[in-house]
Scaffold this motif. Sequence first.
Motif, short mmCIF file in Angstrom:
data_model
loop_
_atom_site.label_atom_id
_atom_site.label_comp_id
_atom_site.label_asym_id
_atom_site.label_seq_id
_atom_site.Cartn_x
_atom_site.Cartn_y
_atom_site.Cartn_z
N UNK A 130 -7.28 6.18 -8.68
CA UNK A 130 -6.74 4.84 -8.45
C UNK A 130 -7.41 4.20 -7.24
N UNK A 131 -7.13 2.94 -7.03
CA UNK A 131 -7.77 2.24 -5.89
C UNK A 131 -6.87 1.08 -5.45
N UNK A 132 -6.68 0.96 -4.17
CA UNK A 132 -5.93 -0.20 -3.67
C UNK A 132 -6.77 -1.46 -3.84
N UNK A 133 -6.08 -2.55 -4.20
CA UNK A 133 -6.81 -3.83 -4.23
C UNK A 133 -7.04 -4.34 -2.81
N UNK A 134 -6.08 -4.04 -1.93
CA UNK A 134 -6.26 -4.38 -0.50
C UNK A 134 -5.98 -3.13 0.32
N UNK A 135 -6.93 -2.77 1.17
CA UNK A 135 -6.85 -1.50 1.89
C UNK A 135 -6.13 -1.64 3.24
N UNK A 136 -5.55 -2.78 3.52
CA UNK A 136 -5.04 -3.01 4.88
C UNK A 136 -3.90 -4.01 4.86
N UNK A 137 -3.18 -4.00 5.93
CA UNK A 137 -2.24 -5.06 6.28
C UNK A 137 -2.31 -5.16 7.80
N UNK A 138 -1.79 -6.21 8.40
CA UNK A 138 -1.97 -6.30 9.87
C UNK A 138 -1.53 -5.01 10.56
N UNK A 139 -2.45 -4.44 11.32
CA UNK A 139 -2.13 -3.22 12.09
C UNK A 139 -2.28 -1.92 11.33
N UNK A 181 5.01 15.16 10.41
CA UNK A 181 4.95 14.44 9.14
C UNK A 181 5.21 12.96 9.35
N UNK A 182 4.25 12.14 8.94
CA UNK A 182 4.42 10.70 9.07
C UNK A 182 5.38 10.22 7.99
N UNK A 183 6.32 9.37 8.39
CA UNK A 183 7.36 8.92 7.45
C UNK A 183 7.16 7.47 7.03
N UNK A 184 6.48 6.68 7.87
CA UNK A 184 6.29 5.27 7.50
C UNK A 184 5.58 4.49 8.59
N UNK A 185 5.25 3.24 8.24
CA UNK A 185 4.59 2.31 9.18
C UNK A 185 5.65 1.33 9.64
N UNK A 186 5.76 1.16 10.96
CA UNK A 186 6.83 0.29 11.48
C UNK A 186 6.39 -1.17 11.58
N UNK A 187 5.09 -1.42 11.40
CA UNK A 187 4.55 -2.76 11.64
C UNK A 187 3.73 -2.75 12.92
N UNK A 238 2.13 7.95 2.10
CA UNK A 238 3.43 7.27 2.23
C UNK A 238 3.25 5.90 2.88
N UNK A 239 2.04 5.62 3.36
CA UNK A 239 1.83 4.39 4.12
C UNK A 239 1.32 3.23 3.28
N UNK A 240 0.80 3.54 2.10
CA UNK A 240 0.21 2.45 1.31
C UNK A 240 1.25 1.75 0.43
N UNK A 241 2.49 2.22 0.55
CA UNK A 241 3.57 1.61 -0.23
C UNK A 241 3.56 0.08 -0.06
N UNK A 242 3.66 -0.62 -1.16
CA UNK A 242 3.71 -2.08 -1.07
C UNK A 242 2.34 -2.73 -1.19
N UNK A 243 1.27 -1.95 -0.97
CA UNK A 243 -0.06 -2.52 -1.15
C UNK A 243 -0.41 -2.46 -2.64
N UNK A 244 -1.09 -3.50 -3.15
CA UNK A 244 -1.36 -3.53 -4.59
C UNK A 244 -2.33 -2.44 -5.02
#
Length: 388
Positions: free
Chosen positions: A261-270, A128-134, A163-169
Amino acid sequence: MEKTTCAIAGGGPAGLMLGLLLARAGVEVVVLEKHGDFLRDFRGDTVHPSTLEILDELGLGHRFAGLPQRRAERMTAVTDQEELLVADLTRLRGRHRYIAFVPQWDFLDLLADEARRYPNFTLRMNCEVLGFTGSGLRYRDEQGEEHVLEAVLSVAADGRRSVLREGLPLREFGAPMDVGWFRMPRLASDRTGPFLRVGGGGRLMVAIDRDAYWQMGYVVPKDSPAGDREAVGAAVAELVPWMAGRVGEMGEVSTLRVQVNRLRRWYRPGLLCVGDAAHAMSPVLGVGINLAVQDAVAAANLLWEPLSRGRVATADLAAVQRRRTPATVAIQSLQLLVQRRLIAPALAGRFSAAPLRAMSRLGPLTRPVVTLLAHGVRPEHVRVPERR
Ligand SMILES: Cc1cc2nc3c(=O)[nH]c(=O)nc-3n(C[C@H](O)[C@H](O)[C@H](O)COP(=O)(O)OP(=O)(O)OC[C@H]3O[C@@H](n4cnc5c(N)ncnc54)[C@H](O)[C@@H]3O)c2cc1C
């Protein structure tokens, strides 16, 4: 610290297709799936011509055709007064003029088996993936131990509760309904193929023919429970009287929550989000699996080269979103239209068969809409080379 090139959270249609394509291109890839198998009933099972063509391009068409399936060439809606043909796929162009109804676990097993042929592909179940470390994914393995998997690129393919899209708009569009999901026994003498039953008082029941049994979806107003077996059984008996004699043998009812729903931005670095993690799809029109697969194909086409070089720029991730946004917006808009014009009024007891009758009467003129649903707005084709 473990390292790979591409770490994918989620072994659904998006995650496994992306994993397979990248592995095919020689990229080292690890897919982390939280469940121990793919055997879960709540997954839809409509494989559209767009996905069937992709499977052909991968040389998997023949093996897919060997999976237990029902092929639906026509979609019908049954009201109290009439039976309406709302979509006729035989009018489509191309080799596949039908929707294949395949239990999704068989489809996913096929993708996973094919991907495992490549030594650079790893699928880890019960992780189970818990989060993205950067710079990678934090996950918990079967023994409950936590690890970090470092990767050039991490991908969120973990579905609508990512659980990974947290913080993305995120933009929520809402849905007027949830769905009670259960099985009914099927007799050899039953009609074949899927149908939608619309009853008086705004009751909607979807029946998917899975050959050995009927997979039923009872549509209920948002956030209301679908009801227990007794209540749902009574609805079946009323709406589909020829099933009344078997309601005693129906399966347990689970309520599936619908989101759009839909993310406004589908990515962040990495990190890149694809499939329902980027845009949760309504079950309306049964397109979500196919859109997820198309996201995966587009992402693989655009990213296999940067990944092979070991460096993915944020601009590469933006290119994936740019490529897939028009198709996603178009299909979600169509889903929202059906939700607004057909489902919401029906659930409020104001069902009108007029839109269905219009579809039925227009016959061949509906081909553009049927083509749009069958092939998607922007069909994707496999451009990834096979490198062994
Ligand atoms: C009631 C209902 C019925 C539907 N019916 C249909 C249909 O008939 N046809 C259709 O095309 N679409 C249907 N859809 C939409 C469809 O289910 C989705 O659009 C599609 O499954 C998206 O694929 P995906 O790979 O992005 O995500 P998913 O199919 O949701 O796959 C995500 C995967 O990630 C795993 N996962 C989740 N969290 C984690 C984590 N933290 N760590 C590791 N793994 C994780 C999950 O176990 C799962 O295997 C339906 C939707 C609903 C709500």
